[in-house]
Design a protein around this motif. Structure first.
Motif, PDB file in Angstrom:
ATOM      1  N   ARG A   1      60.069  63.105  58.023  1.00  0.00           N
ATOM      2  CA  ARG A   1      59.523  64.120  58.913  1.00  0.00           C
ATOM      3  C   ARG A   1      58.175  63.786  59.534  1.00  0.00           C
ATOM      4  O   ARG A   1      57.769  64.444  60.482  1.00  0.00           O
ATOM      5  CB  ARG A   1      59.436  65.440  58.155  1.00  0.00           C
ATOM      6  N   ARG A   2      57.486  62.779  58.991  1.00  0.00           N
ATOM      7  CA  ARG A   2      56.186  62.430  59.554  1.00  0.00           C
ATOM      8  C   ARG A   2      56.050  60.912  59.655  1.00  0.00           C
ATOM      9  O   ARG A   2      56.579  60.180  58.824  1.00  0.00           O
ATOM     10  CB  ARG A   2      55.040  62.950  58.686  1.00  0.00           C
ATOM     11  N   VAL A   3      55.293  60.495  60.661  1.00  0.00           N
ATOM     12  CA  VAL A   3      54.852  59.113  60.778  1.00  0.00           C
ATOM     13  C   VAL A   3      53.336  59.144  60.661  1.00  0.00           C
ATOM     14  O   VAL A   3      52.668  59.872  61.403  1.00  0.00           O
ATOM     15  CB  VAL A   3      55.278  58.465  62.120  1.00  0.00           C
ATOM     16  N   LEU A   4      52.813  58.377  59.728  1.00  0.00           N
ATOM     17  CA  LEU A   4      51.373  58.332  59.504  1.00  0.00           C
ATOM     18  C   LEU A   4      50.817  57.017  60.027  1.00  0.00           C
ATOM     19  O   LEU A   4      51.413  55.960  59.821  1.00  0.00           O
ATOM     20  CB  LEU A   4      51.068  58.444  58.001  1.00  0.00           C
TER      21      LEU A   4
ATOM     22  N   VAL B   1      53.655  63.026  64.264  1.00  0.00           N
ATOM     23  CA  VAL B   1      52.768  61.865  64.118  1.00  0.00           C
ATOM     24  C   VAL B   1      51.423  62.381  63.636  1.00  0.00           C
ATOM     25  O   VAL B   1      50.839  63.288  64.243  1.00  0.00           O
ATOM     26  CB  VAL B   1      52.631  61.098  65.448  1.00  0.00           C
ATOM     27  N   CYS B   2      50.935  61.806  62.540  1.00  0.00           N
ATOM     28  CA  CYS B   2      49.684  62.250  61.926  1.00  0.00           C
ATOM     29  C   CYS B   2      48.766  61.063  61.675  1.00  0.00           C
ATOM     30  O   CYS B   2      49.227  59.967  61.359  1.00  0.00           O
ATOM     31  CB  CYS B   2      49.962  62.925  60.583  1.00  0.00           C
TER      32      CYS B   2
ATOM     33  N   LEU C   1      47.237  60.722  70.067  1.00  0.00           N
ATOM     34  CA  LEU C   1      48.137  60.884  68.932  1.00  0.00           C
ATOM     35  C   LEU C   1      48.822  62.250  68.960  1.00  0.00           C
ATOM     36  O   LEU C   1      49.999  62.360  68.613  1.00  0.00           O
ATOM     37  CB  LEU C   1      47.385  60.656  67.628  1.00  0.00           C
ATOM     38  N   ALA C   2      48.122  63.281  69.400  1.00  0.00           N
ATOM     39  CA  ALA C   2      48.738  64.607  69.537  1.00  0.00           C
ATOM     40  C   ALA C   2      49.840  64.580  70.594  1.00  0.00           C
ATOM     41  O   ALA C   2      50.897  65.203  70.414  1.00  0.00           O
ATOM     42  CB  ALA C   2      47.680  65.645  69.894  1.00  0.00           C
ATOM     43  N   ALA C   3      49.617  63.852  71.688  1.00  0.00           N
ATOM     44  CA  ALA C   3      50.633  63.743  72.735  1.00  0.00           C
ATOM     45  C   ALA C   3      51.868  63.015  72.222  1.00  0.00           C
ATOM     46  O   ALA C   3      53.005  63.441  72.480  1.00  0.00           O
ATOM     47  CB  ALA C   3      50.064  63.040  73.961  1.00  0.00           C
TER      48      ALA C   3
ATOM     49  N   LEU D   1      62.067  70.439  49.211  1.00  0.00           N
ATOM     50  CA  LEU D   1      61.504  69.153  48.836  1.00  0.00           C
ATOM     51  C   LEU D   1      60.386  68.802  49.813  1.00  0.00           C
ATOM     52  O   LEU D   1      60.440  69.170  50.982  1.00  0.00           O
ATOM     53  CB  LEU D   1      62.581  68.070  48.879  1.00  0.00           C
ATOM     54  N   PRO D   2      59.369  68.074  49.345  1.00  0.00           N
ATOM     55  CA  PRO D   2      58.295  67.702  50.264  1.00  0.00           C
ATOM     56  C   PRO D   2      58.823  66.807  51.371  1.00  0.00           C
ATOM     57  O   PRO D   2      59.748  66.023  51.165  1.00  0.00           O
ATOM     58  CB  PRO D   2      57.299  66.962  49.378  1.00  0.00           C
ATOM     59  N   ALA D   3      58.226  66.969  52.549  1.00  0.00           N
ATOM     60  CA  ALA D   3      58.589  66.088  53.656  1.00  0.00           C
ATOM     61  C   ALA D   3      58.290  64.666  53.238  1.00  0.00           C
ATOM     62  O   ALA D   3      57.345  64.408  52.507  1.00  0.00           O
ATOM     63  CB  ALA D   3      57.784  66.463  54.900  1.00  0.00           C
ATOM     64  N   ARG D   4      59.094  63.767  53.682  1.00  0.00           N
ATOM     65  CA  ARG D   4      58.887  62.357  53.368  1.00  0.00           C
ATOM     66  C   ARG D   4      58.266  61.675  54.581  1.00  0.00           C
ATOM     67  O   ARG D   4      58.565  61.995  55.709  1.00  0.00           O
ATOM     68  CB  ARG D   4      60.204  61.713  52.979  1.00  0.00           C
ATOM     69  N   ASP D   5      57.401  60.710  54.313  1.00  0.00           N
ATOM     70  CA  ASP D   5      56.620  60.078  55.359  1.00  0.00           C
ATOM     71  C   ASP D   5      57.009  58.621  55.568  1.00  0.00           C
ATOM     72  O   ASP D   5      57.332  57.915  54.620  1.00  0.00           O
ATOM     73  CB  ASP D   5      55.137  60.107  54.992  1.00  0.00           C
ATOM     74  N   ALA D   6      56.909  58.199  56.810  1.00  0.00           N
ATOM     75  CA  ALA D   6      56.928  56.783  57.154  1.00  0.00           C
ATOM     76  C   ALA D   6      55.489  56.434  57.511  1.00  0.00           C
ATOM     77  O   ALA D   6      54.812  57.200  58.189  1.00  0.00           O
ATOM     78  CB  ALA D   6      57.839  56.527  58.348  1.00  0.00           C
ATOM     79  N   VAL D   7      55.022  55.306  57.024  1.00  0.00           N
ATOM     80  CA  VAL D   7      53.653  54.876  57.298  1.00  0.00           C
ATOM     81  C   VAL D   7      53.709  53.615  58.142  1.00  0.00           C
ATOM     82  O   VAL D   7      54.376  52.648  57.771  1.00  0.00           O
ATOM     83  CB  VAL D   7      52.869  54.603  55.992  1.00  0.00           C
TER      84      VAL D   7
END
Length: 182
Positions: free
Chosen positions: A114-117, A150-151, A136-138, A6-12
């Protein structure tokens, strides 16, 4: 045969500003949106920001799409914003995005996202140290032990590109407001 992943789900991280509305609309269009995280702290335009935070999910709901919002209150020191709505002045809240991202990473990890945008853009780099790619990379590297990345999908975009991308996914930007300058 193994079923497809399943696609990773994001928090924005969702302020109700144009950039976060566009990031959320793209995640929604890609069927990746799991949660909108709105952090309430004392900016001068808090009432306008909260109205904008409600407007986009309501529009998405009218279109038959779910965009759940979780509101979190943080006691950030935002004296730098005390100049008021529309006033000139310094607009940096020290460590704001660090605090907001930490909360969003916590909530994402707890929910299996899996991601925070974050809607940081090219225009934010000069004045906001916590909107720069290296920062943001750190934060992303520090979030990795919890399985969260984090993206900043708009990090290289200027305002025209942000609006173009928003138009491509039908982002409801007409109700968007900036927490700094509504």
């Amino acid at each position: 045969m193994t079923p497809p992943e399943l696609p990773a789900r994001d928090a924005v991280l969702f302020s109700g500003g144009v950039d976060s509305v566009v990031v959320a609309a793209e995640a929604l269009a890609q069927r990746r949106l799991g949660l909108l995280v709105h952090v309430v702290y004392p900016p001068p335009a808090q009432a306008q920001e909260r109205a904008a935070v409600a407007a986009a999910p309501l529009e998405w709901h009218r279109r038959g799409m779910a965009a759940p919002v979780l509101e979190v209150h943080l006691p950030l020191a935002a004296e730098a914003l005390a100049a008021g709505v529309g006033a000139q002045g310094y607009r940096v809240v020290p460590g704001r995005n660090l605090a907001l991202l930490a909360v969003a990473v916590n909530l994402a990890a707890a929910r299996g996202l899996r991601r925070v945008l974050i809607g940081a853009t090219a225009a934010d780099r000069a004045g906001y140290p916590d909107c720069r790619p290296d920062f943001l990379a750190a934060v992303s590297a520090l979030s990795a032990p919890w399985g969260v990345e984090v993206c900043a999908p708009l990090i290289d975009c200027d305002r025209a590109e942000v609006l173009r991308r928003g138009g491509a996914v039908g982002a409801p930007v007409s109700g968007a407001r900036s927490c700094i300058e509504p």
